[in-house]
Each structure stands twice: as structure tokens, then as C-alpha cells.
Design an enzyme around this catalytic site. Sequence first.
Site, short mmCIF file in Angstrom:
data_model
loop_
_atom_site.label_atom_id
_atom_site.label_comp_id
_atom_site.label_asym_id
_atom_site.label_seq_id
_atom_site.Cartn_x
_atom_site.Cartn_y
_atom_site.Cartn_z
N ILE A 1 0.89 -1.26 -0.10
CA ILE A 1 -0.15 -0.08 0.09
C ILE A 1 1.04 1.26 -0.12
O ILE A 1 1.65 1.47 1.11
CB ILE A 1 -0.80 -0.07 1.20
CG1 ILE A 1 -1.73 -1.45 1.28
CG2 ILE A 1 -1.93 1.04 1.13
CD1 ILE A 1 -2.56 -1.40 2.61
N GLU A 2 0.79 1.80 -1.29
CA GLU A 2 1.81 3.03 -1.26
C GLU A 2 1.17 4.44 -0.76
O GLU A 2 0.03 4.54 -0.28
CB GLU A 2 2.17 3.24 -2.67
CG GLU A 2 3.07 1.90 -3.11
CD GLU A 2 3.67 2.06 -4.60
OE1 GLU A 2 3.06 2.80 -5.35
OE2 GLU A 2 4.62 1.20 -4.74
N CYS B 1 11.32 -6.23 5.89
CA CYS B 1 10.32 -7.27 6.03
C CYS B 1 10.99 -8.58 6.55
O CYS B 1 10.50 -9.22 7.32
CB CYS B 1 9.61 -7.47 4.77
SG CYS B 1 8.44 -6.20 4.41
N TYR C 1 5.34 8.67 -0.03
CA TYR C 1 6.23 7.86 -0.16
C TYR C 1 6.66 7.09 1.21
O TYR C 1 6.54 5.70 1.23
CB TYR C 1 7.52 8.23 -0.87
CG TYR C 1 7.29 8.60 -2.42
CD1 TYR C 1 6.27 8.78 -2.82
CD2 TYR C 1 8.29 9.12 -3.02
CE1 TYR C 1 6.23 9.14 -4.27
CE2 TYR C 1 8.42 9.46 -4.37
CZ TYR C 1 7.22 9.49 -5.05
OH TYR C 1 6.95 9.95 -6.33
N GLU D 1 4.17 -7.99 2.56
CA GLU D 1 4.64 -8.75 3.55
C GLU D 1 4.42 -8.37 5.19
O GLU D 1 3.91 -8.95 5.97
CB GLU D 1 6.18 -9.23 3.56
CG GLU D 1 6.84 -9.96 2.51
CD GLU D 1 7.07 -8.93 1.42
OE1 GLU D 1 6.64 -7.68 1.33
OE2 GLU D 1 8.15 -9.16 0.64
N1 THU Z 1 7.20 -3.83 -1.86
C1 THU Z 1 6.96 -4.93 -1.10
O1 THU Z 1 5.70 -4.83 -0.98
N2 THU Z 1 7.86 -5.89 -0.48
C2 THU Z 1 9.10 -6.12 -0.61
O2 THU Z 1 9.54 -6.72 0.06
C3 THU Z 1 9.72 -5.01 -1.39
C4 THU Z 1 8.89 -3.88 -1.90
C5 THU Z 1 6.96 -2.71 -2.45
C6 THU Z 1 7.07 -1.53 -1.61
C7 THU Z 1 6.44 -0.43 -2.76
O3 THU Z 1 5.27 -0.32 -2.81
C8 THU Z 1 6.93 -1.22 -4.27
O4 THU Z 1 7.17 -2.72 -3.75
C9 THU Z 1 8.24 -0.68 -4.59
O5 THU Z 1 9.38 -0.81 -3.83
#
Ligand code: THU
Length: 139
Positions: free
Chosen positions: A47-48, A92, A52, A59
Site C-alpha cells: 500500500i503506497e 520485512c 512515499y 509482507e
Molecule cells: N515492496 C513490497 O511490498 N515488499 C517487498 O519486500 C519489497 C517492496 C513494495 C513496496 C513498494 O510499494 C513497491 O514494492 C516498490 O518498492
Amino acid sequence: MTKKEKIEKLIVRAQEAQKKAYVPYSGYSVGAAVLTSDGDIFDGCNIENASYTPTVCAERVAIFKAVSEDASSIDAIAVVAGEDMGFPCGVCRQVMREFASEGLEIIVAKNKDEYECYHLEDLLPHSFGPENLKGGEHV
Ligand code: THU
């Protein structure tokens, strides 16, 4: 259910969660599903955020959902990311370390037929964890 079937089930749940990813900035969708030691499954997507840094990885969403529902520890986590295999980020891995059962399995999957299994020690060797702080006698 065989171990292979359990892994496939977890990957499918991660794929379903991946579809819900909110990724207007990176366009990189991730899904995760955790199997708790009680046998429950919790999933999550990334979820972005326009600012940022509040962005949360799939995870951690899945693990925190499990923990907030009283899960004691997690036995396995499956991760699907982008179009290919994507490994969990360092943050994570550290969160997995906090709630991992002995022998936690980390399944990095492309789909339910193509995946790799790792143990936490493979992805986070020489880690720092709860035992390092037991007792609160470090001041
Ligand atoms: N992201 C994850 O959800 N899990 C990870 O282990 C690596 C990165 C997501 C965060 C962000 O929304 C996107 O991937 C790019 O970094």
C-alpha cells in the site's frame, strides 16, 4: 493436505492479495500470505502513499494483520511480486524475524508451480532478535 498443497494454497492467497495492491507510484504489485502456527492464513498487499515513506510492503501488511488478530507466530510466508520472483526487502525480513516460528519457511513465488523455499537464516543470517533484549537489563 500435503506440504506441496499447503504451499500452493498460500501462493494462491498471495496472488489474490497482489491484485489489491495500491501502487499508483511504483506500479509494482506485491502480495503475501502468512500461515500462522494456529493454522490460519492472513494475506496482504503493498500500500503506497503520495508521501512515499508511509508505504508499507505486502509482507508486513500480512504479518501485522496476523499479529493484530492474536497469532502467536508464523510458520510460513509466501510472496509474489511483480511479474517475476521478488525477494522480501530487509525491513520485512527483520519483521519476519520478530514473529517467526522455529523453521519459518519463506516461499518466493512466481506462480504456484514456480517457487523457491528459503529459511529465515538463509535470508537474514546473524540476525538481531527478541532474545538479544530479553530481561531489559541492558542500560
Ligand atoms: N515492496 C513490497 O511490498 N515488499 C517487498 O519486500 C519489497 C517492496 C513494495 C513496496 C513498494 O510499494 C513497491 O514494492 C516498490 O518498492
